[in-house]
Enzyme design. Structure first.
Site, short mmCIF file in Angstrom:
data_model
loop_
_atom_site.label_atom_id
_atom_site.label_comp_id
_atom_site.label_asym_id
_atom_site.label_seq_id
_atom_site.Cartn_x
_atom_site.Cartn_y
_atom_site.Cartn_z
N HIS A 82 -9.74 0.67 1.62
CA HIS A 82 -8.47 -0.15 1.48
C HIS A 82 -8.40 -0.84 2.94
CE1 HIS A 82 -4.37 0.02 -0.06
NE2 HIS A 82 -3.97 -0.43 1.20
N ASP A 161 6.26 4.76 -2.05
CA ASP A 161 5.47 3.99 -1.23
C ASP A 161 5.63 2.60 -1.95
OD1 ASP A 161 3.70 2.72 0.63
OD2 ASP A 161 2.41 2.45 -1.12
N ARG A 168 9.59 -3.32 2.55
CA ARG A 168 9.26 -3.92 3.68
C ARG A 168 9.14 -5.41 3.80
NH1 ARG A 168 4.67 -0.30 4.24
NH2 ARG A 168 4.20 -1.60 6.52
N SER A 183 1.78 4.18 4.57
CA SER A 183 1.96 3.62 3.52
C SER A 183 0.50 3.57 2.79
CB SER A 183 2.27 2.29 3.62
OG SER A 183 1.80 1.30 2.41
N LYS A 187 -1.19 6.67 -0.52
CA LYS A 187 -1.61 6.33 -1.89
C LYS A 187 -2.97 6.85 -1.95
CE LYS A 187 -1.09 1.98 -0.98
NZ LYS A 187 0.08 1.27 -0.48
#
Ligand code: URA
Length: 443
Positions: A82, A161, A168, A183, A187
């Site tokens: 990520h 999220d 956000r 966040s 996930k």
């Protein structure tokens, strides 16, 4: 009601207990807490911060708002990557099929564009027909068959999220270490992975531009991973210039396809291979990073990663012919060159401003309900340090109409500073951070 008390307490610098985070996040996901209260709480959290216990509790609450992929029956190790968010960052589009082609399972759950940054989901959805909203059942079947799936959170996985992320993005509450860390990790932990590689950006286009904050973000995510028994490795990479040339969804997909053929911009390849080496080692496919780097490079050159991407796109309903004929991707109707107004060298790039200009063109969202225009964006032909002549074409803008193209050209010319000499660039892959500490890779 609960939400109002919690907003007051966080506003005044107090602490929200794990049970309260759980109740609040679940109520928000179920639609019982309105966006305006959640936005106020996010701003209070942004300004006051969350301690370690609150960050872990928020992560777990978001994860618990949905289901988890149960991949315990899949025998090969499950590893994902990520990024903390950047401009022109199309690495996931190459990395996921590359790693799956080398025998490590990649259940990749990505996000949409956030603030000035692009999102892998929006990029994938510029491929005609491509679905990223697969059910858990279908995702698991695809993982069993192909070793990889490219999906979004949907309403099943970390739905809290998903809602908070969009909120956000629209309320200027992105740039917070605990909010970003929770966040991302909510996930990732819901995906049933064994290990995770993080691409933590630093520089003007990163949410947290300064190295020390990027490092603190990496350490927070490593800590959350450890509290759930997952190995997490972070590489700190440069975002003081866009990654590659293309910025904008379909344009980036096209560039990622070049990299899948072993071509494309050298910086995209280098970041991809550095992350690939970490993933292959964590997945136990290759014993050391140098050998893993070589294998990953060979898989690009020999077309193994490209073949895997073909399978993934077809399995998810996409038109895999785009891999051989990228002209099938959407393209904006207006295309115009941007010319340097002065001569000199490219002194620096304000990458956040470049990302914001792409969002203004329609490549991202300024409001929750904005529609993405897949074909718009930039092809930026210069890098910091390059010499330029006055009048030279430094970029091409792809836009829906002439007016949008003119605004975008102006914004780009302001963001690309031309001067007598270039400011020093950040090393492309500067640090490696693990639970054992930090290692400098390039200075
Ligand atoms: N990526 C995410 O998934 N969440 C953030 O908050 C930032 C980047």
């Amino acid at each position: 009601m609960l939400a109002q008390r919690l907003i007051e307490r966080k506003r005044d610098g107090g602490r929200i207990e794990p049970g309260e985070w759980r109740a609040l996040v679940l109520a928000y996901a179920a639609g019982h807490v309105p966006d305006y209260q959640m936005a106020a709480l996010l701003m209070a959290a942004f300004l006051r911060g969350l301690d370690r216990g609150e960050t872990v509790a928020l992560t777990e609450a978001m994860m618990a708002s949905g289901l988890r992929l149960d991949l315990s029956h899949v025998r090969s190790p499950r590893v994902d990557k990520h990024s903390t968010g950047g401009v022109g960052d199309k690495v996931s589009l190459v990395l996921a099929p590359l790693i799956a082609s080398l025998g490590v399972t990649v259940p990749m759950m990505s996000g949409r564009g956030l603030g000035h940054t692009g999102g892998t989901l929006d990029k994938l959805e510029s491929i005609p027909g491509m679905r990223t909203d697969l059910t858990i059942r279908r995702s698991v079947q695809q993982i069993e068959r192909l070793g990889c799936v490219l999906i979004g959170q949907t309403d099943e996985i970390a739905p809290a999220d998903k809602k908070l992320y969009a909120l956000r993005s629209a309320t200027a509450t992105v740039e917070s270490i605990p909010l970003i860390a929770s966040s991302i990790m909510s996930k990732k932990l819901a995906e049933g992975i064994d290990a995770l590689v993080l691409d933590v950006k630093q520089g003007s286009g990163a949410f947290l531009p300064e190295f020390e904050r990027a490092r603190a973000l990496a350490e927070t995510m490593i800590d959350i991973g450890r509290s759930h028994g997952r190995d997490v490795v972070a590489l700190v990479t440069a975002m003081d210039r866009p990654l590659g040339r293309a910025v904008g969804n379909a344009l980036e997909v096209k560039e990622a396809f070049l990299v899948l053929r072993g071509e494309g911009p050298a910086d995209v390849r280098e970041v991809t291979l550095a992350l690939a080496a970490e993933m292959l080692v964590l997945g136990g496919a290759v014993p050391d990073r140098a050998a893993a780097h070589r294998q990953a490079q060979a898989a690009l050159v020999r077309g193994r990663a490209l073949d895997k991407m073909r399978e993934i796109i077809s399995a998810q309903g996409g038109d895999a012919r785009v891999l051989d004929d990228p002209d099938l991707l959407p393209r904006a109707p207006v295309c115009s060159d941007v010319h340097a107004t002065d001569g000199g060298v490219i002194a620096r790039m304000d990458v956040r401003a470049i990302g914001a200009a792409a969002v203004a063109l329609g490549a991202g969202r300024s409001r929750l309900d904005d529609e993405i225009l897949p074909g718009v964006g930039f092809d930026i032909r210069v890098r910091p340090g390059d010499p330029v002549d006055a009048g030279q074409a430094v970029a091409t803008v792809f836009a829906t109409d002439e007016e949008a193209a003119a605004h975008a050209s102006e914004a780009l010319l302001t963001a690309i500073r031309i001067g007598a000499e270039a400011e020093p660039l950040l090393p492309l892959v500067s640090h490696r951070i693990t639970a054992d500490g930090i290692e400098t890779l390039q200075t």
